[in-house]
Motif scaffolding. Structure first.
Motif, PDB file in Angstrom:
ATOM      1  N   MET A   1      46.442  53.662  44.042  1.00  0.00           N
ATOM      2  CA  MET A   1      46.200  54.748  43.086  1.00  0.00           C
ATOM      3  C   MET A   1      47.518  55.459  42.800  1.00  0.00           C
ATOM      4  O   MET A   1      48.214  55.872  43.723  1.00  0.00           O
ATOM      5  CB  MET A   1      45.184  55.742  43.670  1.00  0.00           C
ATOM      6  N   SER A   2      47.847  55.583  41.522  1.00  0.00           N
ATOM      7  CA  SER A   2      49.118  56.212  41.149  1.00  0.00           C
ATOM      8  C   SER A   2      48.980  57.730  41.092  1.00  0.00           C
ATOM      9  O   SER A   2      47.875  58.274  41.113  1.00  0.00           O
ATOM     10  CB  SER A   2      49.546  55.705  39.775  1.00  0.00           C
ATOM     11  N   ARG A   3      50.120  58.387  40.993  1.00  0.00           N
ATOM     12  CA  ARG A   3      50.158  59.839  40.857  1.00  0.00           C
ATOM     13  C   ARG A   3      49.356  60.277  39.611  1.00  0.00           C
ATOM     14  O   ARG A   3      48.578  61.227  39.666  1.00  0.00           O
ATOM     15  CB  ARG A   3      51.631  60.252  40.732  1.00  0.00           C
ATOM     16  N   ASP A   4      49.559  59.535  38.507  1.00  0.00           N
ATOM     17  CA  ASP A   4      48.847  59.883  37.274  1.00  0.00           C
ATOM     18  C   ASP A   4      47.340  59.709  37.424  1.00  0.00           C
ATOM     19  O   ASP A   4      46.562  60.468  36.854  1.00  0.00           O
ATOM     20  CB  ASP A   4      49.347  59.013  36.107  1.00  0.00           C
ATOM     21  N   GLN A   5      46.933  58.689  38.190  1.00  0.00           N
ATOM     22  CA  GLN A   5      45.492  58.485  38.404  1.00  0.00           C
ATOM     23  C   GLN A   5      44.896  59.617  39.244  1.00  0.00           C
ATOM     24  O   GLN A   5      43.771  60.039  38.996  1.00  0.00           O
ATOM     25  CB  GLN A   5      45.226  57.139  39.082  1.00  0.00           C
ATOM     26  N   ILE A   6      45.654  60.088  40.224  1.00  0.00           N
ATOM     27  CA  ILE A   6      45.155  61.215  41.037  1.00  0.00           C
ATOM     28  C   ILE A   6      44.985  62.443  40.142  1.00  0.00           C
ATOM     29  O   ILE A   6      43.945  63.113  40.183  1.00  0.00           O
ATOM     30  CB  ILE A   6      46.095  61.532  42.229  1.00  0.00           C
ATOM     31  N   PHE A 134      29.145  48.674  45.210  1.00  0.00           N
ATOM     32  CA  PHE A 134      30.612  48.602  45.289  1.00  0.00           C
ATOM     33  C   PHE A 134      31.025  47.516  46.289  1.00  0.00           C
ATOM     34  O   PHE A 134      31.948  46.739  46.043  1.00  0.00           O
ATOM     35  CB  PHE A 134      31.116  49.984  45.715  1.00  0.00           C
ATOM     36  N   GLN A 135      30.293  47.441  47.403  1.00  0.00           N
ATOM     37  CA  GLN A 135      30.626  46.450  48.433  1.00  0.00           C
ATOM     38  C   GLN A 135      30.373  45.021  47.953  1.00  0.00           C
ATOM     39  O   GLN A 135      31.020  44.097  48.422  1.00  0.00           O
ATOM     40  CB  GLN A 135      29.819  46.723  49.714  1.00  0.00           C
ATOM     41  N   ARG A 136      29.434  44.865  46.998  1.00  0.00           N
ATOM     42  CA  ARG A 136      29.258  43.500  46.472  1.00  0.00           C
ATOM     43  C   ARG A 136      30.025  43.328  45.163  1.00  0.00           C
ATOM     44  O   ARG A 136      29.718  42.455  44.362  1.00  0.00           O
ATOM     45  CB  ARG A 136      27.783  43.125  46.359  1.00  0.00           C
ATOM     46  N   ARG A 137      31.048  44.169  44.975  1.00  0.00           N
ATOM     47  CA  ARG A 137      32.010  44.037  43.871  1.00  0.00           C
ATOM     48  C   ARG A 137      31.372  44.191  42.485  1.00  0.00           C
ATOM     49  O   ARG A 137      31.718  43.475  41.548  1.00  0.00           O
ATOM     50  CB  ARG A 137      32.739  42.684  43.937  1.00  0.00           C
ATOM     51  N   ALA A 138      30.418  45.118  42.374  1.00  0.00           N
ATOM     52  CA  ALA A 138      29.823  45.404  41.065  1.00  0.00           C
ATOM     53  C   ALA A 138      30.895  45.967  40.126  1.00  0.00           C
ATOM     54  O   ALA A 138      31.882  46.547  40.582  1.00  0.00           O
ATOM     55  CB  ALA A 138      28.700  46.426  41.238  1.00  0.00           C
ATOM     56  N   THR A 139      30.702  45.795  38.834  1.00  0.00           N
ATOM     57  CA  THR A 139      31.660  46.341  37.852  1.00  0.00           C
ATOM     58  C   THR A 139      31.430  47.845  37.686  1.00  0.00           C
ATOM     59  O   THR A 139      30.400  48.381  38.099  1.00  0.00           O
ATOM     60  CB  THR A 139      31.447  45.701  36.468  1.00  0.00           C
ATOM     61  N   GLY A 140      32.379  48.497  37.030  1.00  0.00           N
ATOM     62  CA  GLY A 140      32.241  49.928  36.748  1.00  0.00           C
ATOM     63  C   GLY A 140      30.974  50.228  35.965  1.00  0.00           C
ATOM     64  O   GLY A 140      30.288  51.225  36.217  1.00  0.00           O
ATOM     65  N   ASP A 191      35.132  56.154  35.268  1.00  0.00           N
ATOM     66  CA  ASP A 191      35.861  56.360  34.010  1.00  0.00           C
ATOM     67  C   ASP A 191      37.367  56.288  34.235  1.00  0.00           C
ATOM     68  O   ASP A 191      38.085  55.674  33.469  1.00  0.00           O
ATOM     69  CB  ASP A 191      35.531  57.746  33.414  1.00  0.00           C
ATOM     70  N   VAL A 192      37.821  56.934  35.313  1.00  0.00           N
ATOM     71  CA  VAL A 192      39.266  57.045  35.524  1.00  0.00           C
ATOM     72  C   VAL A 192      39.846  55.768  36.154  1.00  0.00           C
ATOM     73  O   VAL A 192      40.912  55.309  35.776  1.00  0.00           O
ATOM     74  CB  VAL A 192      39.601  58.271  36.405  1.00  0.00           C
ATOM     75  N   LEU A 193      39.112  55.202  37.118  1.00  0.00           N
ATOM     76  CA  LEU A 193      39.696  54.094  37.892  1.00  0.00           C
ATOM     77  C   LEU A 193      39.413  52.724  37.301  1.00  0.00           C
ATOM     78  O   LEU A 193      40.112  51.770  37.604  1.00  0.00           O
ATOM     79  CB  LEU A 193      39.218  54.158  39.344  1.00  0.00           C
ATOM     80  N   GLU A 194      38.395  52.642  36.448  1.00  0.00           N
ATOM     81  CA  GLU A 194      38.084  51.320  35.866  1.00  0.00           C
ATOM     82  C   GLU A 194      37.795  51.492  34.384  1.00  0.00           C
ATOM     83  O   GLU A 194      36.689  51.214  33.921  1.00  0.00           O
ATOM     84  CB  GLU A 194      36.858  50.709  36.563  1.00  0.00           C
ATOM     85  N   PRO A 195      38.778  51.948  33.617  1.00  0.00           N
ATOM     86  CA  PRO A 195      38.513  52.365  32.235  1.00  0.00           C
ATOM     87  C   PRO A 195      38.019  51.234  31.327  1.00  0.00           C
ATOM     88  O   PRO A 195      37.344  51.502  30.347  1.00  0.00           O
ATOM     89  CB  PRO A 195      39.863  52.896  31.749  1.00  0.00           C
ATOM     90  N   THR A 196      38.272  49.975  31.692  1.00  0.00           N
ATOM     91  CA  THR A 196      37.885  48.901  30.776  1.00  0.00           C
ATOM     92  C   THR A 196      36.564  48.235  31.137  1.00  0.00           C
ATOM     93  O   THR A 196      36.011  47.502  30.329  1.00  0.00           O
ATOM     94  CB  THR A 196      38.965  47.805  30.727  1.00  0.00           C
ATOM     95  N   ALA A 197      36.082  48.469  32.382  1.00  0.00           N
ATOM     96  CA  ALA A 197      34.890  47.722  32.827  1.00  0.00           C
ATOM     97  C   ALA A 197      33.613  48.252  32.207  1.00  0.00           C
ATOM     98  O   ALA A 197      33.547  49.397  31.820  1.00  0.00           O
ATOM     99  CB  ALA A 197      34.795  47.779  34.339  1.00  0.00           C
TER     100      ALA A 197
END
Ligand code: ADP
Ligand code: MG
Length: 197
Positions: A1-6, A134-140, A191-197
């Motif tokens: 996670m980048s500074r901008d993402q935080i 999340f543990q089974r890798r679901a999309t956003g 929204d913030v961490l997976e903007p395209t999913a």
């Protein structure tokens, strides 16, 4: 996670909680003491006031610090519970866990702190199904849907933990305030961490 993402995560969380504070309070008027909106707004605005300092930290440290801010600024049950969630995730990240396992550590901390689990009509009724997805890798997109459906599912439930449990059968027929704020925060994170999913 980048500074901008935080920074983006903090700003979006503060905005979502502030915008929905009245609704959270309204839900807590039906099931509790009507302070969930003001509790959450106070806690997240205190996090927002430290946005620059938090963004300068490693993500694990920033989450632990943000969790401590919630514990110290929010009087209600939700302060220590959300504080435990963030501190648990932060602790997991610092131990080198992947994001899903770090989230699992956070949810586990909420269970321990609340002496609670799924089925009691609380925030855990959103957090646990989202964690499992999340543990089974679901999309956003799937995570957003599961958070929203899980919050909806709290309406017919009987509360057996927290203030709402004092109402017994009368707790049936209302959305749980903490499940609603958890749903909002999950949407923000997606929204913030997976903007395209
Ligand atoms: P308080 O109940 O002290 O007034 P809030 O109104 O801020 O605190 O938060 C209420 C929310 O906290 C509930 O809607 C529920 O989701 C959550 N909650 C309360 N007790 C517990 C518990 N033991 N375990 C998990 N979540 C809980
Ligand atoms: Mg309350």
């Amino acid at each position: 996670m980048s500074r901008d993402q935080i920074l983006a995560l903090i700003d979006a969380a503060v905005a979502a909680i502030t915008a929905n504070a009245e609704e959270l309070t309204r839900l807590d008027q039906a099931l509790g003491d009507g302070d969930h909106g003001s509790n959450m707004a106070r806690g997240f605005q205190a996090i927002g006031a430290q946005r620059e300092a938090l963004a300068a930290m490693e993500p694990g440290d920033a989450l632990q610090k943000a969790g401590m801010v919630l514990v110290t600024t929010v009087g209600g049950a939700s302060g220590p519970l959300y504080g435990s969630l963030l501190m648990g995730i932060g602790k997991g990240l610092k131990a080198g866990k992947d994001p899903a396992e770090a989230f699992a550590e956070g949810v586990d901390s909420v269970k321990k702190r609340g002496k609670s689990d799924v089925g009691a009509k609380t925030m855990l009724d959103v957090l646990v199904p989202v964690l499992e997805a999340f543990q089974r890798r679901a999309t956003g997109t799937e995570l957003r849907r599961i958070a929203s459906e899980s919050r909806e599912a709290t309406k017919p439930m009987l509360a057996t933990r927290g203030r709402a449990s004092f109402l017994g059968e009368r707790s049936i027929g209302h959305y749980d305030p903490g499940a609603t704020s958890s749903c909002l925060l999950i949407q923000v994170a997606c929204d913030v961490l997976e903007p395209t999913a």
